[in-house]
Write a protein that holds these residues in place. Structure first.
Motif, PDB file in Angstrom:
ATOM      1  N   LYS A 124       0.922  -1.173  -0.093  1.00  0.00           N
ATOM      2  CA  LYS A 124      -0.036   0.025   0.138  1.00  0.00           C
ATOM      3  C   LYS A 124       0.887   1.397   0.024  1.00  0.00           C
ATOM      4  O   LYS A 124       1.117   1.875   0.984  1.00  0.00           O
ATOM      5  N   ARG A 165      -7.712   1.194  -7.381  1.00  0.00           N
ATOM      6  CA  ARG A 165      -6.407   0.894  -7.264  1.00  0.00           C
ATOM      7  C   ARG A 165      -5.701   1.799  -6.111  1.00  0.00           C
ATOM      8  O   ARG A 165      -4.941   1.458  -5.235  1.00  0.00           O
ATOM      9  N   ALA A 169      -4.513   0.807  -2.735  1.00  0.00           N
ATOM     10  CA  ALA A 169      -3.035   1.161  -2.328  1.00  0.00           C
ATOM     11  C   ALA A 169      -3.216   2.052  -1.062  1.00  0.00           C
ATOM     12  O   ALA A 169      -1.983   2.475  -0.487  1.00  0.00           O
ATOM     13  N   ILE A 288       0.434   3.595  -9.231  1.00  0.00           N
ATOM     14  CA  ILE A 288      -0.685   3.018  -8.635  1.00  0.00           C
ATOM     15  C   ILE A 288      -1.653   2.797  -9.590  1.00  0.00           C
ATOM     16  O   ILE A 288      -2.205   1.517  -9.774  1.00  0.00           O
TER      17      ILE A 288
END
Ligand SMILES: *[C@@H]1O[C@H](CO)[C@@H](O)[C@H](O)[C@H]1NC(C)=O
Ligand SMILES: *[C@@H]1O[C@H](CO)[C@@H](O)[C@H](O)[C@H]1NC(C)=O
Ligand SMILES: *[C@@H]1O[C@H](CO)[C@@H](O)[C@H](O)[C@H]1NC(C)=O
Length: 535
Positions: A124, A165, A169, A288
């Motif tokens: 993340k 996404r 993350a 990301i």
């Protein structure tokens, strides 16, 4: 045949002179009215130090337990409450859920050891950092309108892939920001949420279509955001509000869940991309949102600036419908070019692309090429075109009697769009040939190591409603959607009216890395995002 040619040229020159006078008059009248009859209001700089660190730094500090996610989220909530009244940028506040997510981050951090944290960050990379997005990307259970009146209470059933996404993350979605009707205008105004205003001067435009996003970032009400761009919708608001905005290489960030979703050649034009105050957050956000596709961009590979070939172009010339480049914009471009020349000890080369002056025709054609999208006047009722259509002529009448659910720019766009196909067969063929030739020309010129500096717009942020009288200025950004190449907009300080200056840096597909490197270098040279201040 020498005489007719000379006559034609003389006629064009006369037309260009008349057009320059026209644009000068428009600018003067709007300036005069606003300068003498309305006060400049701007958003004062933030004092909270948490609002002055990048997302990249914030993640690092959260991971070292130097700051908590809650403190960061609270700082931004406070800032939004402070600035939104002036700029009307935020349309949906997601504060409660954001607070809850921040608490979860802090609970984890309180118990985590070094190893846990390392693992968490690998999974993340945006852990505990709030972000915002324009009102044109679906978010499950939230109202996302794309500025379309009929969507004002429609809840989404899914979340756009790019947003998913960012959330996966560790990013915390904090707010959704204003856009124009169907995202097709350079001012962010619609009949649901009204008009967004520029944090540097609330009498002025924020740009569009990611205009609420640009304004919120420029006002330090957000650190990183998500925009989308089919004719300049990331770069224009980034420019007018003094932040960075990247329209990346096609196909890298998925468009799933964009409202509306494009078809045909539009899939080469529309890009989702990051907007941010600090250049180092560009690669973070891009990586990301691109997921696996990020590999194709080699973002980790260092860029040797001395080996770049630098070109620049002084905007689009020779088109009477586009406002001529203003002096302060030209000067900013030259300063950026000189800075890079000195920094890398190279000589930049000025270029001209004469066929770029037909950009408005290329754009109109490209927007219709192979598309199966509903016509604009259908999108104005419902973004999938399933609920009938707006009669734009009737609506125009209703608009002037103060009785329409649509915006003037939307209605005009609907009228223009109703010409389908937009050009005759032979003209279409000619335009396609010219567009694709220009595409090849730019591709060959730039190769893998060329960058092109180009003004972000003919002038800095106009006053509200002024762009209706200069509607084709967005050609400065739309040219690069038509040619389908990545572009980053970089801030270059403020002009004599206290408004952000900027430049676009353009490269070939898959050279986003070069553009990001230049954005970081220009940030060092020109101080990047500069908050508004007194004149
Ligand atoms: C943002 O500010 C505007 C102008 O004061 C206000 O109308 C709007 O409701 C605010 N947005 C939110 C989500 O509260
Ligand atoms: C189109 O959108 C409307 C909401 O605006 C929705 O009710 C309808 O089911 C959608 N139709 C399709 C075919 O997706
Ligand atoms: C605007 O929308 C509202 C609610 O859907 C509707 O009742 C009204 O008739 C619409 N107004 C116009 C002028 O179309």
């Amino acid at each position: 045949m020498a005489v007719p040619y000379r006559l034609k040229k003389a006629f064009l020159n006369l037309l260009l002179t008349i057009s320059a006078c026209y644009f000068y008059t428009v600018r003067f009248v709007f300036w005069f009215v606003n300068y003498f009859f309305r006060e400049r209001v701007y958003v004062t700089p933030p004092t909270d130090r948490l609002l002055l660190i990048s997302a990249t730094q914030a993640v690092r500090m959260i991971s070292k337990k130097e700051i908590s996610s809650t403190a960061l989220v609270e700082s931004y909530i406070h800032r939004i409450e402070q600035v939104n009244n002036t700029i009307n940028a935020v349309v949906v506040k997601l504060f409660d859920r954001a607070r809850q997510q921040a608490t979860e981050v802090d609970t984890f951090m309180a118990l985590a050891d070094e190893e846990d944290i390392q693992k968490k960050l690998e999974e993340k990379p945006l852990y505990g950092v709030p972000f915002t997005m324009k009102d044109a990307l679906e978010v499950e259970n939230e109202i996302v309108t794309c500025g379309v009146f009929n969507r004002k209470s429609t809840k989404c059933e899914r979340t756009a892939e790019a947003i998913k996404r960012l959330q996966a993350a560790g990013g915390i979605l904090l707010a959704i920001t204003n856009v124009p009707e169907v995202c097709m205008w350079v001012e962010s105004v619609n009949t649901i949420y009204g008009r967004s205003k520029n944090p540097y001067d609330a009498r002025r435009m924020t740009g569009g279509s990611s205009g609420g996003e640009g304004a919120l970032l420029g006002a330090a009400g957000s650190v990183v955001g998500v925009g989308s761009d089919i004719g300049g919708s990331i770069r224009m608001p980034s420019f007018f509000n003094g932040v960075f905005g990247l329209k990346p290489t096609p196909g890298v960030i998925p468009l799933i869940g964009h409202v509306p979703e494009p078809t045909g050649y539009k899939t080469h034009m529309l890009r989702i991309g990051p907007m941010c105050r600090f250049a180092e957050d560009l690669p973070l956000m891009l990586r990301i949102m691109a997921g696996e596709n990020a590999k194709s961009l080699n973002l980790h590979e260092p860029v040797n600036g001395k080996k770049l070939r630098i070109f620049y172009m002084e905007g689009i010339t020779g088109s009477p419908i586009i406002q001529p480049l203003e002096e302060e914009m030209r000067y900013a471009l030259k300063k950026a070019v000189n800075f890079l020349e000195r920094k890398y000890d190279v000589v930049a080369q000025q270029i001209e692309l004469p066929s770029a002056k037909h950009v408005m025709e290329y754009f109109t054609l490209s927007m219709h090429e192979d598309t199966t999208d509903p016509a604009f006047n259908k999108l104005m009722l419902c973004t999938n075109g399933t609920k009938g259509e707006v009669n734009c002529y009737t609506e125009l009448f209703k608009y002037f009697t103060g009785n329409s659910n649509h915006t003037l720019s939307g209605i005009i766009a609907g009228i223009i769009d109703s010409r389908d196909p937009p050009f005759s067969e032979s003209h279409t063929k000619d335009l396609l040939y010219k567009r694709d030739r220009l595409k090849r020309q730019v591709k060959e010129l730039l190769g893998n190591d060329g960058i092109l500096l180009f003004p972000s717009w003919p002038c800095t942020a106009m006053f509200h409603n002024e762009p209706i009288l200069a509607p084709f200025n967005f050609c400065y950004t739309a040219l690069w959607n038509v040619l389908s190449v990545p572009v980053v907009q970089c801030p270059l300080g403020l002009d004599s009216h206290g408004l952000p200056l900027g430049v676009q840096v353009i490269g070939n597909q898959y050279t986003d890395r070069n553009l990001i490197a230049i954005a970081q270098v220009l940030e060092e040279g020109f101080n990047g995002w500069t908050p508004a201040g007194p004149l």
